[in-house]
Scaffold this active site. Structure first.
Site, PDB file in Angstrom:
ATOM      1  N   VAL A  15       0.833  -1.214   0.000  1.00 14.94           N
ATOM      2  CA  VAL A  15       0.000   0.000   0.000  1.00 14.94           C
ATOM      3  C   VAL A  15       0.868   1.265   0.000  1.00 14.94           C
ATOM      4  O   VAL A  15       0.656   2.186  -0.799  1.00 14.94           O
ATOM      5  CB  VAL A  15      -0.965  -0.007   1.214  1.00 14.94           C
ATOM      6  CG1 VAL A  15      -1.791   1.274   1.255  1.00 14.94           C
ATOM      7  CG2 VAL A  15      -1.875  -1.229   1.155  1.00 14.94           C
ATOM      8  N   LYS A 204     -14.335  -5.786   8.116  1.00 13.38           N
ATOM      9  CA  LYS A 204     -14.888  -4.788   7.182  1.00 13.38           C
ATOM     10  C   LYS A 204     -16.390  -4.602   7.361  1.00 13.38           C
ATOM     11  O   LYS A 204     -16.883  -3.478   7.298  1.00 13.38           O
ATOM     12  CB  LYS A 204     -14.546  -5.204   5.748  1.00 13.38           C
ATOM     13  CG  LYS A 204     -13.051  -5.061   5.447  1.00 13.38           C
ATOM     14  CD  LYS A 204     -12.679  -5.780   4.168  1.00 13.38           C
ATOM     15  CE  LYS A 204     -11.219  -5.566   3.795  1.00 13.38           C
ATOM     16  NZ  LYS A 204     -10.776  -6.471   2.724  1.00 13.38           N
TER      17      LYS A 204
HETATM   18  P1  NAP Z   1       2.917  -4.908   3.699  1.00 15.54           P
HETATM   19  O1  NAP Z   1       3.134  -5.047   2.229  1.00 15.54           O
HETATM   20  O2  NAP Z   1       3.271  -6.036   4.584  1.00 15.54           O
HETATM   21  O3  NAP Z   1       3.654  -3.592   4.176  1.00 15.54           O
HETATM   22  C1  NAP Z   1       3.815  -3.244   5.520  1.00 15.54           C
HETATM   23  C2  NAP Z   1       4.850  -2.139   5.613  1.00 15.54           C
HETATM   24  O4  NAP Z   1       4.934  -1.713   6.957  1.00 15.54           O
HETATM   25  C3  NAP Z   1       6.259  -2.587   5.203  1.00 15.54           C
HETATM   26  O5  NAP Z   1       6.881  -1.574   4.461  1.00 15.54           O
HETATM   27  C4  NAP Z   1       6.979  -2.793   6.549  1.00 15.54           C
HETATM   28  O6  NAP Z   1       8.355  -2.514   6.482  1.00 15.54           O
HETATM   29  C5  NAP Z   1       6.303  -1.732   7.385  1.00 15.54           C
HETATM   30  N1  NAP Z   1       6.321  -2.057   8.814  1.00 15.54           N
HETATM   31  C6  NAP Z   1       5.824  -3.143   9.422  1.00 15.54           C
HETATM   32  N2  NAP Z   1       5.997  -3.049  10.768  1.00 15.54           N
HETATM   33  C7  NAP Z   1       6.628  -1.878  10.985  1.00 15.54           C
HETATM   34  C8  NAP Z   1       7.090  -1.210  12.126  1.00 15.54           C
HETATM   35  N3  NAP Z   1       6.933  -1.729  13.351  1.00 15.54           N
HETATM   36  N4  NAP Z   1       7.686  -0.013  11.982  1.00 15.54           N
HETATM   37  C9  NAP Z   1       7.855   0.528  10.767  1.00 15.54           C
HETATM   38  N5  NAP Z   1       7.413  -0.049   9.633  1.00 15.54           N
HETATM   39  C10 NAP Z   1       6.820  -1.252   9.745  1.00 15.54           C
HETATM   40  O7  NAP Z   1       1.377  -4.616   3.994  1.00 15.54           O
HETATM   41  P2  NAP Z   1       0.311  -3.921   3.021  1.00 15.54           P
HETATM   42  O8  NAP Z   1      -0.295  -4.972   2.169  1.00 15.54           O
HETATM   43  O9  NAP Z   1       0.877  -2.720   2.402  1.00 15.54           O
HETATM   44  O10 NAP Z   1      -0.833  -3.532   4.073  1.00 15.54           O
HETATM   45  C11 NAP Z   1      -0.711  -2.415   4.905  1.00 15.54           C
HETATM   46  C12 NAP Z   1      -2.056  -2.121   5.550  1.00 15.54           C
HETATM   47  O11 NAP Z   1      -3.004  -1.857   4.524  1.00 15.54           O
HETATM   48  C13 NAP Z   1      -2.648  -3.268   6.365  1.00 15.54           C
HETATM   49  O12 NAP Z   1      -3.376  -2.715   7.442  1.00 15.54           O
HETATM   50  C14 NAP Z   1      -3.593  -3.942   5.396  1.00 15.54           C
HETATM   51  O13 NAP Z   1      -4.631  -4.618   6.038  1.00 15.54           O
HETATM   52  C15 NAP Z   1      -4.115  -2.725   4.681  1.00 15.54           C
HETATM   53  N6  NAP Z   1      -4.668  -2.992   3.345  1.00 15.54           N
HETATM   54  C16 NAP Z   1      -3.958  -3.713   2.440  1.00 15.54           C
HETATM   55  C17 NAP Z   1      -4.483  -3.918   1.182  1.00 15.54           C
HETATM   56  C18 NAP Z   1      -3.741  -4.714   0.126  1.00 15.54           C
HETATM   57  O14 NAP Z   1      -4.325  -4.976  -0.924  1.00 15.54           O
HETATM   58  N7  NAP Z   1      -2.507  -5.090   0.361  1.00 15.54           N
HETATM   59  C19 NAP Z   1      -5.735  -3.397   0.852  1.00 15.54           C
HETATM   60  C20 NAP Z   1      -6.431  -2.648   1.803  1.00 15.54           C
HETATM   61  C21 NAP Z   1      -5.890  -2.448   3.044  1.00 15.54           C
HETATM   62  P3  NAP Z   1       9.369  -3.396   5.600  1.00 15.54           P
HETATM   63  O15 NAP Z   1       9.037  -3.076   4.168  1.00 15.54           O
HETATM   64  O16 NAP Z   1      10.717  -2.910   5.977  1.00 15.54           O
HETATM   65  O17 NAP Z   1       9.091  -4.816   5.970  1.00 15.54           O
HETATM   66  N1  HSE Z   2      -6.363  -8.838   2.270  1.00 17.45           N
HETATM   67  C1  HSE Z   2      -7.392  -7.958   1.858  1.00 17.45           C
HETATM   68  C2  HSE Z   2      -8.216  -8.608   0.784  1.00 17.45           C
HETATM   69  C3  HSE Z   2      -6.796  -6.671   1.336  1.00 17.45           C
HETATM   70  O1  HSE Z   2      -7.765  -9.611   0.202  1.00 17.45           O
HETATM   71  O2  HSE Z   2      -9.328  -8.135   0.527  1.00 17.45           O
HETATM   72  C4  HSE Z   2      -7.835  -5.614   1.050  1.00 17.45           C
HETATM   73  O3  HSE Z   2      -8.423  -5.136   2.230  1.00 17.45           O
END
Ligand code: NAP
Ligand code: HSE
Length: 439
Positions: A15, A204
């Site tokens: 994200v 959600k």
């Molecule tokens: P992700 O790819 O795992 O990214 C998490 C990021 O946070 C990484 O850059 C990680 O650093 C960093 N991080 C983790 N713990 C940390 C800490 N203690 N201090 C500083 N940085 C930290 O996750 P994501 O998919 O982007 O999701 C992020 C959020 O968005 C979640 O709440 C998820 O539920 C929500 N979300 C995701 C999606 C989707 O499609 N992926 C859709 C809607 C909502 P590193 O890169 O160094 O590991």
């Molecule tokens: N893990 C979630 C999904 C990301 O698959 O819908 C979006 O909130």
């Protein structure tokens, strides 16, 4: 003038990277995007090699440093999980900074506490990306549908499970392989059991219900069943009976006139559900999500689009950032003294394309003489103008007349119009009876 608003990006994963990509290339987007500056970024591992180039001097592995940075006016939380995400959000609020978060796990459990703190501090906490990925659904529920009583919300609100179910329904795909793909594509949560066990969808629907019906929903009381124990056999049996299986999250408002004070209740559930093939949610496939809302007086309205992944989720996060940036600029610069997003600020000049250059597929119906070689001549003229034919059929002829239907591939209006001018001049062509666009 042209002052920029500094954001602190917590997380540069799926994200966070999507958000940075939008901010780093503002051309062609709402002009307010160019007013956002990434002031600081927090990651877990500052040494990790990333797909995006960032100025190393603004990167830290201490997310609290980002929240406390005086150059950060808006905190964007894209770390995920409960802690330290919740503490970072609360600290930002306490420091008088508005927050944008995609974190449904935190919002579903602590939404009321966060919202109360934000109201007290006079800051915003916006959560568009927390439900439905790129689909605008939070703002419509909060604003556009505000005149309605919401009777029912039925949603496919987890992209990972919908992707898995769609692949399984095609046949042959192995559950674990498809889940691995969903992880590689950035759809799944850090711990994908939240997706496949239905907990992400439950988070959600708790958020949507809290906004639509008011009050806080006890997240842990939502009956939740995921897809991890679902067998391909049941998907196939359902299909043979005329149904599709989808992981549905449902919130239904139940009027209860018998209860004391006419108190109403809310029926919430997340479970794999059979949907008749002609139900509007049945054709929602892949990573797409859809939310069907039944309101009074609007009736049924459906929101559809990509429910997970970098680009779609970042689109929703940036929408929230823009809302706050607009208000901040208004406060700082008295710009128009109107909210730039509610006013016509984003209208800008553009040049209309020359009609002859517009491309599409075409449906043509011609009435011709029923003589040999007519189809060949029509084909030759279309070929001369580089119009490629997808299909051409002659319907039953009568009274020595034939009806010829042509569907072309995508070509420019100029090509099709030039062709038709020649075709209509053929002595065998009596009439161009229909010329329609075709998708
Ligand atoms: P992700 O790819 O795992 O990214 C998490 C990021 O946070 C990484 O850059 C990680 O650093 C960093 N991080 C983790 N713990 C940390 C800490 N203690 N201090 C500083 N940085 C930290 O996750 P994501 O998919 O982007 O999701 C992020 C959020 O968005 C979640 O709440 C998820 O539920 C929500 N979300 C995701 C999606 C989707 O499609 N992926 C859709 C809607 C909502 P590193 O890169 O160094 O590991
Ligand atoms: N893990 C979630 C999904 C990301 O698959 O819908 C979006 O909130």
């Amino acid at each position: 003038m042209n002052q920029k608003i500094g954001i602190g990006l917590l997380g540069l994963g799926t994200v966070g990277t999507g958000v940075a990509n939008i901010i780093n290339s503002p051309e062609g987007r709402n002009p307010l995007v160019a007013r956002i500056k990434i002031a600081r970024i927090a990651v877990r591992d500052a040494k990790k090699i990333r797909s995006i180039k960032v100025d190393p001097s603004i990167v830290t592995s201490d997310p609290f440093e980002v929240v406390n940075d005086p150059n950060v006016e808006i905190v964007v939380e894209a770390i995920g999980g409960i802690e330290p995400a919740k503490s970072l959000i609360m600290l930002a609020i306490k420091s008088g900074k508005s927050v944008v978060t995609a974190n449904k796990a935190v919002v579903a459990r602590y939404g009321k506490e966060i919202s109360d703190a934000a109201n007290k501090a006079g800051v915003y906490v916006l959560i568009e990306a927390a439900v439905g990925g790129g689909i605008p659904i939070i703002e419509p529920i909060k604003q556009s549908l505000g005149g309605n009583r919401i009777k029912k919300i039925t949603g496919i609100i987890n992209g990972t499970t919908n992707y898995i179910l769609s692949e399984m329904a095609k046949g042959g795909a192995k559950y674990q392989d498809v889940l691995n793909d969903a992880q590689k594509l950035g759809y799944a949560e850090a711990d994908p059991s939240a997706d496949v066990d239905g907990d992400d969808a439950a988070d959600k629907i708790a958020i949507l219900s809290g906004l639509a019906y008011g009050g806080s929903i006890d997240r842990e009381c939502i009956p939740t069943k995921g897809i991890s124990k679902l067998e391909s056999k049941d998907i196939n049996c359902a299909r043979e009976l005329g149904y599709e299986v989808k992981l549905l999250a449902v919130a239904e408002y139940i009027e209860n006139k018998k209860r004391e004070n006419h108190l109403h209740s809310l029926a919430l559930r997340v479970e794999p559900t059979l949907l008749p093939k002609d139900h509007p949610l049945s054709s929602v496939n892949g990573v797409n999500n859809a939310i069907l809302i039944e309101g009074d007086p609007i009736g049924e309205v459906m929101f559809y689009g990509p429910g997970a992944g970098a680009g779609p989720t970042a689109s929703a996060v940036v929408a929230d950032i823009l809302n706050i940036v607009g208000i901040k600029l208004m406060q700082k610069e008295g710009e128009n003294s109107l909210d730039p997003l509610l006013s016509g600020f984003s209208w800008r000049n553009c040049i209309l394309a020359n009609t002859r250059e517009i491309s599409q597929k075409n449906y043509l119906r011609l009435i011709t003489e029923d003589t040999p070689g007519v189809i060949g001549k029509i084909g030759n003229i279309l070929g001369k103008h580089q119009v490629s034919i997808e299909s051409i059929v002659q319907l039953d002829s009568n009274n020595a007349k034939a009806e010829i239907i042509v569907i072309t591939h995508k070509v420019s209006k100029g090509q099709i119009n030039d062709s038709l001018q020649e075709i209509e001049n053929m002595k065998e062509v009596l009439k161009l009876a229909a010329q329609l666009g075709c998708l």
